[in-house]
Enzyme design. Structure first.
Site, PDB file in Angstrom:
ATOM      1  CE1 TYR A 137      -3.111  -3.100   0.942  1.00 50.23           C
ATOM      2  CE2 TYR A 137      -4.480  -1.188   0.477  1.00 50.23           C
ATOM      3  CZ  TYR A 137      -4.340  -2.551   0.612  1.00 50.23           C
ATOM      4  OH  TYR A 137      -5.424  -3.361   0.414  1.00 50.23           O
ATOM      5  CE  LYS A 187       3.217 -18.243   2.047  1.00 54.68           C
ATOM      6  NZ  LYS A 187       2.609 -19.553   2.371  1.00 54.68           N
ATOM      7  CG  ASP A 219      -0.374 -20.613   3.629  1.00 59.76           C
ATOM      8  OD1 ASP A 219       0.046 -20.187   4.722  1.00 59.76           O
ATOM      9  OD2 ASP A 219       0.288 -21.405   2.913  1.00 59.76           O
ATOM     10  CG  ASP A 243      -7.753  -5.567   1.716  1.00 53.78           C
ATOM     11  OD1 ASP A 243      -8.799  -5.020   2.107  1.00 53.78           O
ATOM     12  OD2 ASP A 243      -7.553  -5.890   0.528  1.00 53.78           O
ATOM     13  CG  ASP A 247     -13.334  -8.115   2.381  1.00 55.45           C
ATOM     14  OD1 ASP A 247     -13.258  -7.143   3.169  1.00 55.45           O
ATOM     15  OD2 ASP A 247     -13.646  -7.983   1.179  1.00 55.45           O
TER      16      ASP A 247
HETATM   17  C1  IPM Z   1     -10.549  -1.773   2.781  1.00 54.49           C
HETATM   18  C2  IPM Z   1     -10.672  -1.605   1.287  1.00 54.49           C
HETATM   19  C3  IPM Z   1      -9.534  -0.697   0.802  1.00 54.49           C
HETATM   20  C4  IPM Z   1      -8.230  -1.384   1.108  1.00 54.49           C
HETATM   21  C5  IPM Z   1      -9.623  -0.317  -0.690  1.00 54.49           C
HETATM   22  C6  IPM Z   1     -10.940   0.344  -1.023  1.00 54.49           C
HETATM   23  C7  IPM Z   1      -8.463   0.549  -1.101  1.00 54.49           C
HETATM   24  O1  IPM Z   1     -10.670  -2.837   0.657  1.00 54.49           O
HETATM   25  O2  IPM Z   1     -10.620  -0.768   3.506  1.00 54.49           O
HETATM   26  O3  IPM Z   1     -10.392  -2.908   3.226  1.00 54.49           O
HETATM   27  O4  IPM Z   1      -7.721  -2.173   0.308  1.00 54.49           O
HETATM   28  O5  IPM Z   1      -7.693  -1.117   2.184  1.00 54.49           O
HETATM   29 MG    MG Z   2     -10.708  -4.461   1.973  1.00 56.90          MG
END
Ligand code: IPM
Ligand code: MG
Length: 357
Positions: A137, A187, A219, A243, A247
């Protein structure tokens, strides 16, 4: 009476709706807990960019640094080039304000919300701490000979000793307040540079003798998240892995609609947002679940020092989701504000109950 200055960035799509819902709950919390906020809106969004060509600037950041906290809705517009707003606003805030902790609770509020068979709220209750200012990032790298057959694309993972140390230390501190366990996810077997994470993790251990430590590769962690979520208390990991894992964590708890996050620099202005995106398909219909945005508001209040109010909001969410008063994943037709009203009522009532005791 305590006053806080809050910046509000509603953004695109469902962002403004869920933000309005969170602010409605904030009104109730202010009445119940006796504090005030001065709110200042900021227009950054895809729609605003298309209309004016304006993005967030260094001067804007300068101003934001004077506030106590920022509430963020969602960003993303189908007609704006991919990544432009994300990098300018979301990453712009994270890097510009040095918000080095991305705090992402993975907490199951009600058994019916998880796709995992037989897992209960007490089995899925972790705090993922994603490093938020380094890794790929940091945008070290780029494209050479773009669009030609000789094109080269390079993205470097950047980890600094100071950056790794401060976020791992934050993880140890949070673990002390919870169940006392910290798991490092990296990793470092395949990516030699990530060895720095293991070394710092080991170096800090002597400062936290009461914290039980565990370390695993990403993993394997993604497998353990699904098969044995109860193994985790606090998890600390790199920006990119965090990230992805969060999710997955949100999916374990009922989807992106319910998950909240804080982009934090302890003691400084910090930014709070639901994890979901702008979902243009659902915009303007009042059907988006505001639970993630309301949860972000709860985290914001704890950050500025209104811990009781933040806890009351989160307790209300937990109770209303588990007794089925609010649905969770989608709010249903006209439901965004309905959900906010239920939470606001519960926050007010809880305060009255406490006062009677
Ligand atoms: C998050 C999102 C962001 C990230 C994107 C929108 C840049 O996926 O906040 O998790 O990758 O951090
Ligand atoms: Mg994200």
């Amino acid at each position: 009476m305590k006053r806080y200055r809050i910046g509000v960035v509603p953004g695109d799509g469902i962002g403004p709706e869920v933000t309005a819902a969170a602010l409605f709950v904030l009104d109730a919390a202010e009445r119940a807990f006796g504090f005030k906020t001065d709110r200042e809106g900021f227009p950054w969004s895809g729609a605003h960019y298309l209309a004016t060509g304006e993005l967030m600037t260094e001067r804007d950041l300068e101003h934001l640094r004077t506030l106590d906290a920022i509430l963020f809705g969602a960003l993303g517009h189908p007609d704006v080039p991919r990544g432009l707003l994300e990098r300018n606003v979301i990453l712009g805030l994270r890097f510009g304000l040095d918000l080095y902790v991305n705090l992402r609770p993975v907490r199951l509020y009600a058994e019916r919300l998880t796709p995992l068979k037989g897992k209960r709220p007490q089995d899925i209750d972790m705090l993922v701490i994603r490093e938020n200012t380094e890794d790929v990032y940091a945008q070290a790298g780029g494209l050479v000979h773009a669009g030609t057959p000789n094109e080269v694309a390079i993205a470097e993972m950047v980890f600094t000793r100071a950056g790794v140390e401060r976020v791992i230390r934050y993880g140890f501190e949070r673990a002390l307040e919870r169940r006392g366990k910290l798991t490092l996810v990296d990793k470092s077997n395949a990516i030699a540079a990530q060895e720095i994470w293991r070394r710092v993790f080991d170096d800090l251990a002597s400062d936290y003798p009461d914290v039980e430590r565990d370390a695993m590769y990403v993993d394997a962690a993604s497998m353990w998240f699904v098969t044995h979520p109860e193994r985790f208390d606090v998890v600390v990991t790199t920006n990119l892995f965090g990230d992805i894992l969060t999710d997955l964590g949100a999916a374990l708890c009922g989807g992106l609609g319910v998950a909240a996050s804080g982009n934090i620099h302890p003691g400084k202005v910090s930014m709070f947002e639901p994890i979901h995106g702008s979902a243009p398909k659902y915009a303007g219909k009042g059907v988006a679940s505001p639970v993630g945005a309301i949860g972000a508001m709860a985290m914001l209040l704890r950050h500025v020092g209104e811990r009781e109010a933040g806890d009351a909001i989160e307790d209300a969410i937990a109770r209303l989701l588990s007794d089925g008063t609010i649905p969770g994943v989608e709010a249903g037709a006209g439901g965004t504000m309905e959900v906010a009203k239920h939470v606001a009522d519960a926050v007010g009532t809880r305060r009255e109950e406490a006062a009677r005791r």
